[in-house]
Design a protein around this motif. Sequence first.
Motif, PDB file in Angstrom:
ATOM      1  N   LEU B  57     -15.478 -22.413 -11.559  1.00 42.74           N
ATOM      2  CA  LEU B  57     -14.936 -22.177 -10.226  1.00 42.74           C
ATOM      3  C   LEU B  57     -13.295 -22.326 -10.026  1.00 42.74           C
ATOM      4  O   LEU B  57     -12.779 -21.627  -9.442  1.00 42.74           O
ATOM      5  N   SER B  58     -13.022 -23.684 -10.465  1.00 44.25           N
ATOM      6  CA  SER B  58     -11.578 -23.890 -10.251  1.00 44.25           C
ATOM      7  C   SER B  58     -10.682 -22.619 -11.031  1.00 44.25           C
ATOM      8  O   SER B  58      -9.564 -22.204 -10.347  1.00 44.25           O
ATOM      9  N   ALA B  59     -11.046 -22.494 -12.376  1.00 40.36           N
ATOM     10  CA  ALA B  59     -10.230 -21.653 -13.131  1.00 40.36           C
ATOM     11  C   ALA B  59     -10.427 -20.227 -12.472  1.00 40.36           C
ATOM     12  O   ALA B  59      -9.504 -19.514 -12.465  1.00 40.36           O
ATOM     13  N   PRO B  75      -7.453 -29.151 -10.134  1.00 40.08           N
ATOM     14  CA  PRO B  75      -7.638 -28.311  -9.294  1.00 40.08           C
ATOM     15  C   PRO B  75      -6.707 -27.310  -9.091  1.00 40.08           C
ATOM     16  O   PRO B  75      -5.496 -27.868  -9.099  1.00 40.08           O
ATOM     17  N   PRO B  76      -6.746 -25.905  -8.585  1.00 40.64           N
ATOM     18  CA  PRO B  76      -5.837 -24.962  -8.578  1.00 40.64           C
ATOM     19  C   PRO B  76      -4.768 -25.219  -7.401  1.00 40.64           C
ATOM     20  O   PRO B  76      -5.099 -25.653  -6.524  1.00 40.64           O
ATOM     21  N   ILE B 266      -8.389 -15.477 -18.939  1.00 36.28           N
ATOM     22  CA  ILE B 266      -9.729 -16.026 -18.693  1.00 36.28           C
ATOM     23  C   ILE B 266     -10.068 -16.264 -17.288  1.00 36.28           C
ATOM     24  O   ILE B 266     -11.238 -16.335 -16.910  1.00 36.28           O
ATOM     25  N   PRO B 267      -8.958 -16.432 -16.386  1.00 36.13           N
ATOM     26  CA  PRO B 267      -9.850 -16.637 -15.064  1.00 36.13           C
ATOM     27  C   PRO B 267     -10.521 -15.432 -14.641  1.00 36.13           C
ATOM     28  O   PRO B 267     -11.520 -15.635 -13.749  1.00 36.13           O
ATOM     29  N   ALA B 268     -10.153 -14.218 -14.802  1.00 36.19           N
ATOM     30  CA  ALA B 268     -10.993 -13.068 -14.496  1.00 36.19           C
ATOM     31  C   ALA B 268     -12.289 -13.137 -15.266  1.00 36.19           C
ATOM     32  O   ALA B 268     -13.293 -12.756 -14.483  1.00 36.19           O
ATOM     33  N   VAL B 274     -18.925 -16.012 -12.564  1.00 39.74           N
ATOM     34  CA  VAL B 274     -19.531 -16.526 -11.124  1.00 39.74           C
ATOM     35  C   VAL B 274     -20.262 -15.363 -10.543  1.00 39.74           C
ATOM     36  O   VAL B 274     -21.294 -15.447  -9.983  1.00 39.74           O
ATOM     37  N   LEU B 275     -19.668 -14.021 -10.494  1.00 42.96           N
ATOM     38  CA  LEU B 275     -20.200 -13.185  -9.727  1.00 42.96           C
ATOM     39  C   LEU B 275     -21.789 -12.687 -10.212  1.00 42.96           C
ATOM     40  O   LEU B 275     -22.424 -12.498  -9.485  1.00 42.96           O
ATOM     41  N   SER B 276     -21.629 -12.669 -11.644  1.00 42.64           N
ATOM     42  CA  SER B 276     -23.032 -12.395 -12.125  1.00 42.64           C
ATOM     43  C   SER B 276     -24.146 -13.340 -11.638  1.00 42.64           C
ATOM     44  O   SER B 276     -25.270 -13.008 -11.859  1.00 42.64           O
TER      45      SER B 276
END
Lengths: 298, 301
Positions: B57-59, B75-76, B266-268, B274-276
């Motif tokens: 989630l953070s990345a 954390p971002p 990698i973030p994308a 996450v979306l899946s």
Amino acid sequence: MSSTVTSGGERVQRGKVRAGRPGAVWALPAVLFFTFFAVVPMALAFYLSFTKWDGLGDPKPVGLANWQKLLDDPRLTQSLTLTVLLTAASWAFQTVVALLLGVWAAGRQRNRAVLSAIFFVPFLLSSTAISVLFYALLDPNFGIIQKDTLGSSSGAFLAIVFVGGWQFIPFHTLIYQGGARQIPPVLYQAAAIDGAGRYRQFFSITLPQLRHTITTSTVLIVVGSLTYFETVLILTKGGPGTDTAILPYLMYEAGFKTYDFGYASAIASALVLAATGLSLILIRLTGFGGMRSTREGM
Amino acid sequence: MSHDTLPRPTTTDKRPERRRPEGLRRRRHWTRHANPLAGLGSIIWLVIVLVPIYAMLSASLTGPDKALTGNPLKPPTDPTLDNYNTVLNSGFWHLLSNTVIVAVTVVGIVLVLCVPLAYVAVRTRTRWSGAAFRLFLLGVAIPAQAVVVPLYLLIAKLDLYDSLLAVILPTAAFAMPVSVLVLTGTLRDISEDLYEAMALDGASPLRMLFQLTIPLAKGGISTVVIYAALQAWNGFLFPLIFTQSDEPRVLTLGLFNFVSQFGVNIPALLASVVLSGIPIFAVYLVARRALIGGLMGVGGK
């Protein structure tokens, strides 16, 4: 369909014993569908293993050439050993963690319920999503461990065992939780009166009472270990070298990378033989296929 | 102490017993002393479960420019939804709708075919119905990987290659054995007396199926729905091998392609993971009890 209904309906008048029983024809659509998409392909795989076929044109019979090639292939022994090791390591990891967590989660305080709900979250992601997640988290530049874990043979193996466990332990925990809740509390009370401590109770009551749950979970882990294909394909591509190339991965490469479908079919047939043999042994040993009600314990 | 054991509830439903006094007494027994080792173990597992999820989630909220500099546990610094936009604009909705179509159709096929089969297997005792049942029992052992080459041949001959049907039909077939096992298990619990009563009223087998069997087998049927839907939702091998173009691509295959498409982004990549997971997670929040009960059923317990 409608003709079957009337033929079944007529039977009602004929006598009480067969009254209102559906005709076997009702099962036919399911049988035909399953035969066409699962049983026929299995037979076809054996046939194709005796042919040479590159995906275009027609398969040409070549006798035992593919099987000879398979037996001479050093990757086969390596792959079989790897599959056995992977299954054994996954079984040990998943059984120990899931058994302990499941027995613990069978207790009834509030924080256990909340934690159990959190523990279940990894199971909601698909194998593909989880493999992609750990592919990113194990990246030597980006990841949590700033080391090339997947580049070393043992690192890649352990990563696959860990990722499989991370995904499936929630499910097995659930099975053990259900099993542990069915153990009659009176057994623990009697043991407590006899002065047995917590660990004695665990080994003398909990473990023996959970033996059927352990076999169910074991069958699922063993059969499921063949489905680590996604994890291997995404995390390691069978590497480094061929060190994590399990049988399904070898089959995939032979068929859909090098278009040697005859050889791929020989590997697939070996896989069917191994899986069927294994399942028959497990079903015989555990009575897993018995027609037990699934409702008990829900 | 001995009368402690007397009012032991034997019901299989756990909820009501929790509120009763004897339930309280039982609870005290289970947790009389804290078990520090178990507590520690559960905290360790909590960390193992949460750290990857947190890192993901953070990345996924980190801008691509900062992604390669830091470790994902930090954390971002300024969270952004850019990665999610990137993924949503890369055909995500198309992948999602394909996956929903596959899951719904697979569940439909499995129910329409397996419920009558289980009904026959339980209600009639002919040689044929027994053989049909054993066919599916044996089918549990067929690994999908093993038949994928000949299925490829069949799919090509049927002219279905690179279509959603090429994914749907084999997925449904391979969800059938476990579904049949679960359904026959449930149908076996329906008392023969009920059928005889309906037969005396002149009900046809079809009417019994719809007015008696299906309503009483709701538990097993919902298990099968969940099991088949999960199989379809998570399926990877059949889409990988039986489809090729963008048109019939499903979510799992989309994720796999994102690995090469987004490469170092990698973030994308993590945003797409996450979306899946969000649709299944939403179902989990709404139907936790049914989902967990259903999965316990798959476990064969």
